[in-house]
Design a protein around this motif. Sequence first.
Motif, PDB file in Angstrom:
ATOM      1  N   ARG A 114       0.849  -1.181   0.026  1.00  0.00           N
ATOM      2  CA  ARG A 114      -0.067   0.014   0.051  1.00  0.00           C
ATOM      3  C   ARG A 114       0.655   1.287  -0.123  1.00  0.00           C
ATOM      4  NH1 ARG A 114      -2.272  -0.007   4.948  1.00  0.00           N
ATOM      5  NH2 ARG A 114      -3.505  -2.120   4.258  1.00  0.00           N
ATOM      6  N   ALA A 115       1.876   1.206   0.930  1.00  0.00           N
ATOM      7  CA  ALA A 115       2.688   2.385   0.923  1.00  0.00           C
ATOM      8  C   ALA A 115       3.492   2.573  -0.627  1.00  0.00           C
ATOM      9  CB  ALA A 115       4.023   2.231   2.087  1.00  0.00           C
ATOM     10  N   GLU A 116       3.681   1.421  -1.094  1.00  0.00           N
ATOM     11  CA  GLU A 116       4.718   1.709  -2.383  1.00  0.00           C
ATOM     12  C   GLU A 116       3.567   2.216  -3.531  1.00  0.00           C
ATOM     13  OE1 GLU A 116       5.940  -1.749  -5.284  1.00  0.00           O
ATOM     14  OE2 GLU A 116       7.362  -1.606  -3.467  1.00  0.00           O
ATOM     15  N   GLN A 117       2.502   1.802  -3.314  1.00  0.00           N
ATOM     16  CA  GLN A 117       1.379   2.363  -4.440  1.00  0.00           C
ATOM     17  C   GLN A 117       1.032   3.645  -4.224  1.00  0.00           C
ATOM     18  OE1 GLN A 117       1.046   1.034  -6.874  1.00  0.00           O
ATOM     19  NE2 GLN A 117       0.639  -1.155  -6.898  1.00  0.00           N
ATOM     20  N   GLN A 118       1.091   4.256  -2.850  1.00  0.00           N
ATOM     21  CA  GLN A 118       0.872   5.506  -2.731  1.00  0.00           C
ATOM     22  C   GLN A 118       2.108   6.400  -2.801  1.00  0.00           C
ATOM     23  OE1 GLN A 118       0.079   5.346   1.700  1.00  0.00           O
ATOM     24  NE2 GLN A 118      -1.976   5.307   1.179  1.00  0.00           N
ATOM     25  N   ALA A 119       3.374   5.849  -2.593  1.00  0.00           N
ATOM     26  CA  ALA A 119       4.678   6.686  -3.271  1.00  0.00           C
ATOM     27  C   ALA A 119       4.692   6.647  -4.808  1.00  0.00           C
ATOM     28  CB  ALA A 119       5.881   5.756  -2.591  1.00  0.00           C
ATOM     29  N   LYS A 120       4.184   5.814  -5.347  1.00  0.00           N
ATOM     30  CA  LYS A 120       4.276   5.810  -6.877  1.00  0.00           C
ATOM     31  C   LYS A 120       3.013   6.830  -7.281  1.00  0.00           C
ATOM     32  CE  LYS A 120       6.007   1.014  -7.700  1.00  0.00           C
ATOM     33  NZ  LYS A 120       5.592  -0.194  -8.273  1.00  0.00           N
ATOM     34  N   GLU A 121       1.982   7.090  -6.856  1.00  0.00           N
ATOM     35  CA  GLU A 121       1.118   8.093  -7.199  1.00  0.00           C
ATOM     36  C   GLU A 121       1.680   9.280  -7.141  1.00  0.00           C
ATOM     37  OE1 GLU A 121      -2.242   9.311  -8.487  1.00  0.00           O
ATOM     38  OE2 GLU A 121      -1.792   7.378  -8.364  1.00  0.00           O
ATOM     39  N   VAL A 122       2.277   9.533  -5.908  1.00  0.00           N
ATOM     40  CA  VAL A 122       3.143  10.961  -5.998  1.00  0.00           C
ATOM     41  C   VAL A 122       4.233  10.947  -6.961  1.00  0.00           C
ATOM     42  CG1 VAL A 122       4.777  12.150  -4.359  1.00  0.00           C
ATOM     43  CG2 VAL A 122       2.934  10.913  -3.266  1.00  0.00           C
ATOM     44  N   CYS A 123       4.575  10.024  -7.320  1.00  0.00           N
ATOM     45  CA  CYS A 123       5.723  10.194  -8.365  1.00  0.00           C
ATOM     46  C   CYS A 123       5.053  10.217  -9.585  1.00  0.00           C
ATOM     47  CB  CYS A 123       6.570   8.801  -8.496  1.00  0.00           C
ATOM     48  SG  CYS A 123       7.638   8.443  -7.020  1.00  0.00           S
ATOM     49  N   ARG A 124       3.937   9.817  -9.999  1.00  0.00           N
ATOM     50  CA  ARG A 124       3.470  10.079 -11.231  1.00  0.00           C
ATOM     51  C   ARG A 124       3.237  11.279 -11.795  1.00  0.00           C
ATOM     52  NH1 ARG A 124       1.614   5.036 -10.331  1.00  0.00           N
ATOM     53  NH2 ARG A 124      -0.559   4.826  -9.481  1.00  0.00           N
ATOM     54  N   SER A 125       2.966  12.247 -10.765  1.00  0.00           N
ATOM     55  CA  SER A 125       2.883  13.740 -11.135  1.00  0.00           C
ATOM     56  C   SER A 125       4.134  14.517 -10.805  1.00  0.00           C
ATOM     57  CB  SER A 125       1.599  14.484 -10.520  1.00  0.00           C
ATOM     58  OG  SER A 125       1.831  14.315  -9.087  1.00  0.00           O
ATOM     59  N   CYS A 126       5.232  13.997 -10.573  1.00  0.00           N
ATOM     60  CA  CYS A 126       6.362  14.892 -10.216  1.00  0.00           C
ATOM     61  C   CYS A 126       7.016  15.301 -11.624  1.00  0.00           C
ATOM     62  CB  CYS A 126       7.194  13.694  -9.616  1.00  0.00           C
ATOM     63  SG  CYS A 126       8.658  14.643  -9.162  1.00  0.00           S
ATOM     64  N   PRO A 127       7.438  16.525 -11.640  1.00  0.00           N
ATOM     65  CA  PRO A 127       8.108  16.838 -12.808  1.00  0.00           C
ATOM     66  C   PRO A 127       9.485  16.366 -12.880  1.00  0.00           C
ATOM     67  CG  PRO A 127       7.941  18.650 -10.979  1.00  0.00           C
ATOM     68  CD  PRO A 127       7.255  17.356 -10.530  1.00  0.00           C
ATOM     69  N   VAL A 128      10.176  15.801 -12.129  1.00  0.00           N
ATOM     70  CA  VAL A 128      11.401  15.420 -12.107  1.00  0.00           C
ATOM     71  C   VAL A 128      11.640  13.801 -12.149  1.00  0.00           C
ATOM     72  CG1 VAL A 128      12.641  17.430 -11.469  1.00  0.00           C
ATOM     73  CG2 VAL A 128      12.049  15.956  -9.572  1.00  0.00           C
ATOM     74  N   ILE A 129      10.569  13.090 -12.318  1.00  0.00           N
ATOM     75  CA  ILE A 129      10.445  11.574 -12.179  1.00  0.00           C
ATOM     76  C   ILE A 129      11.872  10.925 -13.115  1.00  0.00           C
ATOM     77  CG2 ILE A 129       8.915  11.224 -14.208  1.00  0.00           C
ATOM     78  CD1 ILE A 129       7.548   9.064 -12.334  1.00  0.00           C
ATOM     79  N   ALA A 130      12.237  11.430 -14.122  1.00  0.00           N
ATOM     80  CA  ALA A 130      13.137  10.745 -14.855  1.00  0.00           C
ATOM     81  C   ALA A 130      14.324  10.786 -14.120  1.00  0.00           C
ATOM     82  CB  ALA A 130      12.970  11.369 -16.272  1.00  0.00           C
ATOM     83  N   GLU A 131      14.682  12.258 -13.742  1.00  0.00           N
ATOM     84  CA  GLU A 131      15.877  12.593 -13.306  1.00  0.00           C
ATOM     85  C   GLU A 131      16.013  11.801 -11.869  1.00  0.00           C
ATOM     86  OE1 GLU A 131      13.629  14.797 -14.417  1.00  0.00           O
ATOM     87  OE2 GLU A 131      14.842  16.360 -15.318  1.00  0.00           O
TER      88      GLU A 131
END
Length: 91
Positions: free
Chosen positions: A36-53
């Motif tokens: 659950r924590a991993e999925q929530q973290a990935k949700e934050v990452c999805r809209s992150c402007p620096v996900i690739a970096e």
Amino acid sequence: MNGSGDRDWVVAARCRGADTALFFPQPEDVRRAVARAEQQAKEVCRSCPVIAECREHAVRTGETHGVWGGMNYAERRAFERAAKLGRLQSV
């Protein structure tokens, strides 16, 4: 990114200031809670402007724990292998 010490991207990270437990759940936590924590973290990452970096940093430095760039360790390893084999269409 420029050089391995370049972490200017961190200031724009969506997770900045967030509870690190979300991105680094402990193995002794209940398996379902970790997922659950991993999925929530990935949700934050999805809209992150620096996900690739973030992902590139984790792969380049060999991060073995946590969610970085929207991927857990196993996903980053698979990503790295695919990149080395030239199997990635786009990053």
